[in-house]
Design a protein around this motif. Structure first.
Motif, mmCIF file in Angstrom:
data_model
loop_
_atom_site.group_PDB
_atom_site.id
_atom_site.type_symbol
_atom_site.label_atom_id
_atom_site.label_comp_id
_atom_site.label_asym_id
_atom_site.label_seq_id
_atom_site.Cartn_x
_atom_site.Cartn_y
_atom_site.Cartn_z
ATOM 1 N N ARG A 299 0.880 -1.165 0.000
ATOM 2 C CA ARG A 299 0.000 0.000 0.000
ATOM 3 C C ARG A 299 0.917 1.213 0.000
ATOM 4 N N LEU A 300 0.828 1.997 -1.051
ATOM 5 C CA LEU A 300 1.716 3.132 -1.211
ATOM 6 C C LEU A 300 1.266 4.304 -0.361
ATOM 7 N N ALA A 301 2.188 5.217 -0.090
ATOM 8 C CA ALA A 301 1.859 6.401 0.697
ATOM 9 C C ALA A 301 0.773 7.208 -0.013
ATOM 10 N N TYR A 302 -0.221 7.665 0.757
ATOM 11 C CA TYR A 302 -1.326 8.472 0.237
ATOM 12 C C TYR A 302 -2.115 7.743 -0.848
ATOM 13 N N ASP A 303 -2.244 6.431 -0.708
ATOM 14 C CA ASP A 303 -3.052 5.629 -1.619
ATOM 15 C C ASP A 303 -3.818 4.618 -0.771
ATOM 16 N N ASN A 304 -5.125 4.565 -0.917
ATOM 17 C CA ASN A 304 -5.956 3.687 -0.096
ATOM 18 C C ASN A 304 -6.155 2.312 -0.712
ATOM 19 N N THR A 305 -5.381 1.989 -1.737
ATOM 20 C CA THR A 305 -5.506 0.692 -2.404
ATOM 21 C C THR A 305 -4.353 -0.223 -2.017
ATOM 22 N N LEU A 306 -4.696 -1.464 -1.690
ATOM 23 C CA LEU A 306 -3.680 -2.481 -1.421
ATOM 24 C C LEU A 306 -3.457 -3.271 -2.701
ATOM 25 N N TYR A 307 -2.227 -3.248 -3.209
ATOM 26 C CA TYR A 307 -1.882 -3.938 -4.448
ATOM 27 C C TYR A 307 -1.078 -5.201 -4.161
ATOM 28 N N GLN A 308 -1.124 -6.110 -5.121
ATOM 29 C CA GLN A 308 -0.275 -7.294 -5.094
ATOM 30 C C GLN A 308 0.606 -7.277 -6.331
ATOM 31 N N LEU A 309 1.919 -7.451 -6.151
ATOM 32 C CA LEU A 309 2.854 -7.478 -7.270
ATOM 33 C C LEU A 309 2.822 -8.884 -7.876
ATOM 34 N N GLU A 310 2.117 -9.011 -9.012
ATOM 35 C CA GLU A 310 1.988 -10.310 -9.667
ATOM 36 C C GLU A 310 3.305 -10.735 -10.309
ATOM 37 N N ASN A 311 3.969 -9.790 -10.945
ATOM 38 C CA ASN A 311 5.287 -10.004 -11.530
ATOM 39 C C ASN A 311 5.932 -8.633 -11.684
ATOM 40 N N ALA A 312 7.074 -8.565 -12.341
ATOM 41 C CA ALA A 312 7.833 -7.321 -12.407
ATOM 42 C C ALA A 312 7.093 -6.199 -13.123
ATOM 43 N N SER A 313 6.042 -6.512 -13.899
ATOM 44 C CA SER A 313 5.346 -5.483 -14.673
ATOM 45 C C SER A 313 3.844 -5.413 -14.395
ATOM 46 N N THR A 314 3.350 -6.173 -13.419
ATOM 47 C CA THR A 314 1.907 -6.222 -13.185
ATOM 48 C C THR A 314 1.561 -6.025 -11.719
ATOM 49 N N LEU A 315 0.702 -5.034 -11.462
ATOM 50 C CA LEU A 315 0.124 -4.808 -10.139
ATOM 51 C C LEU A 315 -1.351 -5.189 -10.186
ATOM 52 N N LYS A 316 -1.803 -5.873 -9.168
ATOM 53 C CA LYS A 316 -3.216 -6.255 -9.082
ATOM 54 C C LYS A 316 -3.822 -5.651 -7.822
ATOM 55 N N ALA A 317 -4.882 -4.868 -7.976
ATOM 56 C CA ALA A 317 -5.563 -4.276 -6.829
ATOM 57 C C ALA A 317 -6.340 -5.353 -6.075
ATOM 58 N N ILE A 318 -6.097 -5.470 -4.775
ATOM 59 C CA ILE A 318 -6.763 -6.489 -3.959
ATOM 60 C C ILE A 318 -7.880 -5.869 -3.120
ATOM 61 N N TYR A 319 -7.564 -4.833 -2.360
ATOM 62 C CA TYR A 319 -8.543 -4.144 -1.524
ATOM 63 C C TYR A 319 -8.436 -2.636 -1.747
ATOM 64 N N ARG A 320 -9.609 -1.984 -1.657
ATOM 65 C CA ARG A 320 -9.632 -0.521 -1.668
ATOM 66 C C ARG A 320 -10.347 -0.043 -0.415
ATOM 67 N N LEU A 321 -9.688 0.777 0.376
ATOM 68 C CA LEU A 321 -10.267 1.299 1.608
ATOM 69 C C LEU A 321 -11.062 2.564 1.297
ATOM 70 N N ASP A 322 -12.374 2.514 1.574
ATOM 71 C CA ASP A 322 -13.242 3.666 1.347
ATOM 72 C C ASP A 322 -13.542 4.326 2.677
ATOM 73 N N PHE A 323 -12.964 5.514 2.894
ATOM 74 C CA PHE A 323 -13.147 6.238 4.161
ATOM 75 C C PHE A 323 -14.349 7.170 4.137
ATOM 76 N N GLY A 324 -15.058 7.268 3.010
ATOM 77 C CA GLY A 324 -16.237 8.105 2.922
ATOM 78 C C GLY A 324 -15.916 9.557 3.219
ATOM 79 N N SER A 325 -16.683 10.134 4.144
ATOM 80 C CA SER A 325 -16.494 11.556 4.500
ATOM 81 C C SER A 325 -15.422 11.760 5.558
ATOM 82 N N LEU A 326 -14.827 10.649 6.042
ATOM 83 C CA LEU A 326 -13.789 10.768 7.065
ATOM 84 C C LEU A 326 -12.526 11.359 6.462
#
Length: 323
Positions: free
Chosen positions: A295-322
């Motif tokens: 999970r990169l800084a200032y990014d609410n998405t958790l990615y998985q590195l499938e290989n050297a050229s592919t990122l796969k989004a696994i979870y996205r954190l939705d904080f709504g109005s928070l």
């Protein structure tokens, strides 16, 4: 080196003890045997992994990026943080598991992390690398960092002179990989290179290896500054750009495989406070079922590195109005 002297002493004592049983063994044969054993030890220490290409000290990775980045977002699961906070239940610590305290026998292992290996675990700390059995008992210290334990009044701290960090165990090639940084405090500078330590050499050594025992390494272009994302992967390593959510994947020689910019947001500026530089929110990175998740800084998405050229989004954190 001390362990060489110990080998000679042990062998000499052994030959003296056995001289009455081997009256035909003369002085020249004893010396020749000692030299052969010492040579075998030197050969083992200098053994380089078959996975590592040889590079010179002035090696410069070729320009250009080998692959185009691919980011997969299909199937990402959204976690409603705001709704979850409205349905909070109390939890006992025992529901998470049972706390067990293991006394490793390692001397003040600070700043440590555990890595699973066939024999048990690697404990990577400021002092170096320790090998623990499956019950977390100390077997031996494998590598020793150049650090000084110092005290300033009631404050204790380490003076880091040379440190093996970001330690990774490559099970395929049976080697320990790490980013080794040597600090020059009087010049306020440092140099970093990627170090590769064959597993058989580490475990067979009679004393912990140190910097001068590293015979297989690649200079790292630039240094690993404050909170710079860095991690070894099965294909090489990944390295972030300071104060951003952008990063590269590289081969072990440093050749650039891919460039990722998942957020497409402007870089965030570091802030200075009390003489130190703070980079803002850090990233999170860990291994899960053989894959690297980040999970990169200032990014609410958790990615998985499938290989050297592919990122796969696994979870996205939705904080709504928070905020």
């Amino acid at each position: 080196m001390l362990h060489k002297k110990l080998i000679y002493i042990v062998l000499i004592v052994s030959f003296i003890a056995c001289s009455s049983k081997n009256p035909g063994m003369n002085k020249d044969e004893i010396v020749r045997t000692l030299d052969e054993q010492a040579m075998q030890h030197e050969t083992a220490v200098k053994a380089a992994s078959a996975a590592m290409p040889e590079v010179t000290e002035d090696y410069t990775p070729p320009a250009g990026i080998k692959y185009r980045a691919k980011i997969e977002t299909a199937g990402v699961k959204t976690l409603d943080v705001q709704a979850a906070l409205k349905n909070v239940r109390s939890m006992k610590v025992s529901e998470l598991g049972t706390l067990r305290i293991h006394r490793t026998g390692a001397l003040v292992p600070m700043g440590g992390s555990l890595i699973s290996v066939d024999e048990g675990y690697l404990l990577n700390s400021y002092q170096g690398i320790y090998l623990l059995d499956k019950d977390f008992k100390l077997i031996k210290q494998l590598f020793k960092n150049d650090v000084e334990f110092q005290r300033n009044g009631k404050r204790f701290f380490f003076q880091l002179n040379a440190l093996l960090q970001s330690v990774y165990y490559n099970a395929t090639h049976k080697q320990v990989q790490g980013a080794y940084t040597a600090y020059k405090h009087e010049r306020n500078s440092s140099r970093t290179f990627l170090a590769f330590l064959p597993w058989d050499v580490l475990t067979a050594a009679t004393e912990p290896l140190i910097e001068k025992d590293i015979t297989n390494s690649v200079p790292l272009q630039g240094n690993l500054g404050h909170r710079v994302l860095f991690k070894f992967t099965t294909e090489g390593f990944m390295r972030g750009i300071p104060y951003s959510s952008r990063f590269y994947t590289n081969e072990l020689k440093g050749d650039t495989l891919c460039y990722f910019d998942p957020t497409h947001l402007p870089d965030y500026a570091p802030s200075g406070r009390s003489g130190s530089v703070r980079s803002g929110e850090p990233w999170n990175i860990y291994d899960y079922q053989g894959k690297t998740r980040i999970r990169l800084a200032y990014d609410n998405t958790l990615y998985q590195l499938e290989n050297a050229s592919t990122l796969k989004a696994i979870y996205r954190l939705d904080f709504g109005s928070l905020q």
